[in-house]
Design an enzyme around this catalytic site. Structure first.
Site, mmCIF file in Angstrom:
data_model
loop_
_atom_site.group_PDB
_atom_site.id
_atom_site.type_symbol
_atom_site.label_atom_id
_atom_site.label_comp_id
_atom_site.label_asym_id
_atom_site.label_seq_id
_atom_site.Cartn_x
_atom_site.Cartn_y
_atom_site.Cartn_z
ATOM 1 N N HIS A 67 -14.461 -3.032 -1.226
ATOM 2 C CA HIS A 67 -15.089 -1.902 -1.917
ATOM 3 C C HIS A 67 -14.519 -1.695 -3.316
ATOM 4 O O HIS A 67 -15.152 -1.028 -4.142
ATOM 5 C CB HIS A 67 -14.919 -0.625 -1.093
ATOM 6 C CG HIS A 67 -16.023 0.361 -1.292
ATOM 7 N ND1 HIS A 67 -17.311 0.129 -0.861
ATOM 8 C CD2 HIS A 67 -16.049 1.577 -1.903
ATOM 9 C CE1 HIS A 67 -18.078 1.160 -1.178
ATOM 10 N NE2 HIS A 67 -17.342 2.054 -1.822
ATOM 11 N N TYR A 81 -16.601 7.973 -11.494
ATOM 12 C CA TYR A 81 -16.005 6.795 -12.119
ATOM 13 C C TYR A 81 -15.619 7.080 -13.561
ATOM 14 O O TYR A 81 -14.679 6.482 -14.089
ATOM 15 C CB TYR A 81 -16.973 5.617 -12.055
ATOM 16 C CG TYR A 81 -17.231 5.147 -10.652
ATOM 17 C CD1 TYR A 81 -16.239 4.529 -9.904
ATOM 18 C CD2 TYR A 81 -18.469 5.324 -10.044
ATOM 19 C CE1 TYR A 81 -16.460 4.115 -8.612
ATOM 20 C CE2 TYR A 81 -18.714 4.907 -8.749
ATOM 21 C CZ TYR A 81 -17.702 4.297 -8.033
ATOM 22 O OH TYR A 81 -17.934 3.891 -6.754
ATOM 23 N N LYS A 103 -28.035 1.783 2.178
ATOM 24 C CA LYS A 103 -27.906 2.852 3.165
ATOM 25 C C LYS A 103 -29.226 3.593 3.318
ATOM 26 O O LYS A 103 -29.965 3.796 2.360
ATOM 27 C CB LYS A 103 -26.829 3.840 2.715
ATOM 28 C CG LYS A 103 -25.405 3.357 2.938
ATOM 29 C CD LYS A 103 -24.424 4.463 2.597
ATOM 30 C CE LYS A 103 -22.991 4.046 2.911
ATOM 31 N NZ LYS A 103 -22.036 5.145 2.575
ATOM 32 N N ARG A 112 -22.425 -3.147 -1.582
ATOM 33 C CA ARG A 112 -21.491 -2.845 -0.502
ATOM 34 C C ARG A 112 -21.277 -4.094 0.348
ATOM 35 O O ARG A 112 -22.117 -4.997 0.372
ATOM 36 C CB ARG A 112 -22.027 -1.708 0.363
ATOM 37 C CG ARG A 112 -22.336 -0.427 -0.410
ATOM 38 C CD ARG A 112 -22.951 0.603 0.520
ATOM 39 N NE ARG A 112 -23.243 1.862 -0.166
ATOM 40 C CZ ARG A 112 -24.398 2.145 -0.756
ATOM 41 N NH1 ARG A 112 -25.389 1.249 -0.733
ATOM 42 N NH2 ARG A 112 -24.587 3.300 -1.358
ATOM 43 N N ARG A 121 -16.861 -2.860 -5.949
ATOM 44 C CA ARG A 121 -17.934 -1.911 -6.256
ATOM 45 C C ARG A 121 -17.452 -0.877 -7.277
ATOM 46 O O ARG A 121 -18.167 -0.564 -8.234
ATOM 47 C CB ARG A 121 -18.383 -1.238 -4.967
ATOM 48 C CG ARG A 121 -19.539 -0.263 -5.105
ATOM 49 C CD ARG A 121 -20.006 0.137 -3.708
ATOM 50 N NE ARG A 121 -20.924 1.271 -3.733
ATOM 51 C CZ ARG A 121 -22.234 1.157 -3.946
ATOM 52 N NH1 ARG A 121 -22.765 -0.036 -4.178
ATOM 53 N NH2 ARG A 121 -23.004 2.228 -3.937
ATOM 54 N N HIS A 128 -26.546 4.978 -5.389
ATOM 55 C CA HIS A 128 -25.986 6.282 -5.042
ATOM 56 C C HIS A 128 -27.102 7.292 -4.837
ATOM 57 O O HIS A 128 -28.078 7.334 -5.592
ATOM 58 C CB HIS A 128 -25.065 6.780 -6.153
ATOM 59 C CG HIS A 128 -23.780 6.028 -6.240
ATOM 60 N ND1 HIS A 128 -23.038 5.908 -7.396
ATOM 61 C CD2 HIS A 128 -23.086 5.340 -5.292
ATOM 62 C CE1 HIS A 128 -21.955 5.196 -7.166
ATOM 63 N NE2 HIS A 128 -21.955 4.836 -5.902
#
Length: 373
Positions: free
Chosen positions: A274, A309, A200, A175, A277, A300
């Site tokens: 982004h 995806y 995150k 990110r 990514r 994730h």
């Protein structure tokens, strides 16, 4: 002497304002930081949501923010605030829902702390998230990514930095917030090369690096005379300061604009940090990587985020369609028409001889073909 009605009103007003200030103080200092130990980015997200609500309520009620009480932040005010976000600030449904989620956490804290406003908090907590459209996720094809990587002028320091940044972002799928906080000591450039990423929720993950990416990063650090063991930022601007999110966005948009001269398709795509990514995830899927491994690389929390995806990859959709034959087709039938070079005359001549086209039902009348007299 008994207090007058005016004195009681003033006392209640001051108490209400003090209670709002107290709720905010305990929410940020006690609940978020001391008890939950959330990341600074999470604190800022909650701060921005509540700040926008307070400014909106002050303008709506025509009073200074300092004179607002918690009773001013009822369900009608919150609903008006959510409408204001979408109509006046042109925020997306996703942004609207993110602001509402932050407010829900705040009102849950207040409801547990002050039972006197429990009913008011319950009405706000009853506001549901809004359903919105789920647009397709953009990504770059291999030729588009190659064009962007060729765009930086590597004869200049800025060009070498841009090439190192884009190469690292594409290979690791990190990110933009993880890129700008990357430190030299997070890199292990000796074999086996890898990078340690703090994502995150302060989750740590380790991503292997290609030998070519490690060589580019090592050359960039050597050029800046940065000790690989130091906490110095890896990507900096021309003044030596760490890059910001907007700085990374500017670099990528600049190089994409330059690359669009050799790859015109790039001019039609919204190139932003982004998207790299998304591109990493799609390219790994195309290469046959396991979705669970892709989830670990990208960090994730849910496998469902990774599987989306697979749904946007046109190449995988095409392969899935071609994995079975149409009804009535025989094994070993000719390759699909979109794989053949277009030859209109040959196609027209072959209509009467081919059997992969749908033929009409048999008729007692003689069928007229191109060779019929």
């Amino acid at each position: 002497m008994a207090p007058s009605s005016l004195d009681r009103w003033r006392s209640c007003t001051v108490s209400s304002r003090n209670s709002l200030a107290g709720h905010l103080r305990t929410f940020f200092h006690d609940h978020l930081i001391a008890q939950r130990n959330v990341s600074p980015h999470t604190v800022l997200a909650y701060r921005d949501a509540i700040k926008l609500l307070l400014v909106f309520a002050a303008e709506r009620l025509r009073k200074p923010v300092a004179r607002l009480g918690f009773e001013d932040l009822g369900v009608e005010t919150v609903l008006g605030f959510l409408e204001y976000l979408e109509k006046d600030r042109n925020n997306s449904v996703a942004t609207r829902n993110a602001r509402l989620a932050a407010l829900h956490v705040f009102y849950q804290h207040v409801a547990a702390r002050d039972p006197m406003v429990f009913a008011q908090c319950q009405r706000v907590l009853g506001i549901p998230a809004k359903r919105g459209l789920s647009p397709e996720v953009d990504y770059l094809e291999r030729d588009e990514m190659d064009a962007i990587l060729r765009a930086p002028d590597r004869s200049t320091a800025a060009g070498r930095r841009d090439y190192a940044l884009i190469s690292f972002a594409w290979q690791t799928g990190t990110r933009v917030g993880e890129i700008i906080t990357l430190r030299a000591c997070d890199l292990q450039l000796d074999p086996p090369p890898h990078v340690r990423i703090w994502g995150k929720g302060r989750k740590e993950r380790v991503i292997p690096l290609w030998a070519s990416t490690a060589a580019v990063l090592r050359a960039w650090l050597d050029e800046r005379h940065v000790d690989p063991r130091s906490p110095a930022p890896v990507f900096v601007n021309l003044r030596g300061q760490p890059l910001t999110r907007w700085g990374v966005r500017h670099i990528l948009m600049k190089q994409a604009q330059s690359a669009s001269k050799s790859c015109p398709k790039l001019a039609l795509k919204p190139v932003h940090p982004h998207i790299l990514r998304h591109t990493t995830a799609v390219h790994m899927l195309q290469a046959g990587a396991d979705p669970s491994a892709i989830r670990d690389v990208l960090g994730h929390a849910s496998a469902e985020t990774t599987w989306r995806y697979a749904r946007i990859n046109l190449e995988m959709k095409r392969q899935a369609i071609e994995s079975y034959a149409p009804i009535g087709a025989k094994a070993g039938s000719p390759i699909p028409i979109w794989h053949r070079q277009p030859d209109l005359l040959a196609e027209l001549e072959a209509i009467g001889r081919r059997r992969d086209y749908v033929e009409p039902e048999t008729s007692p009348h003689r069928r007229v073909t191109a060779n019929s007299p």
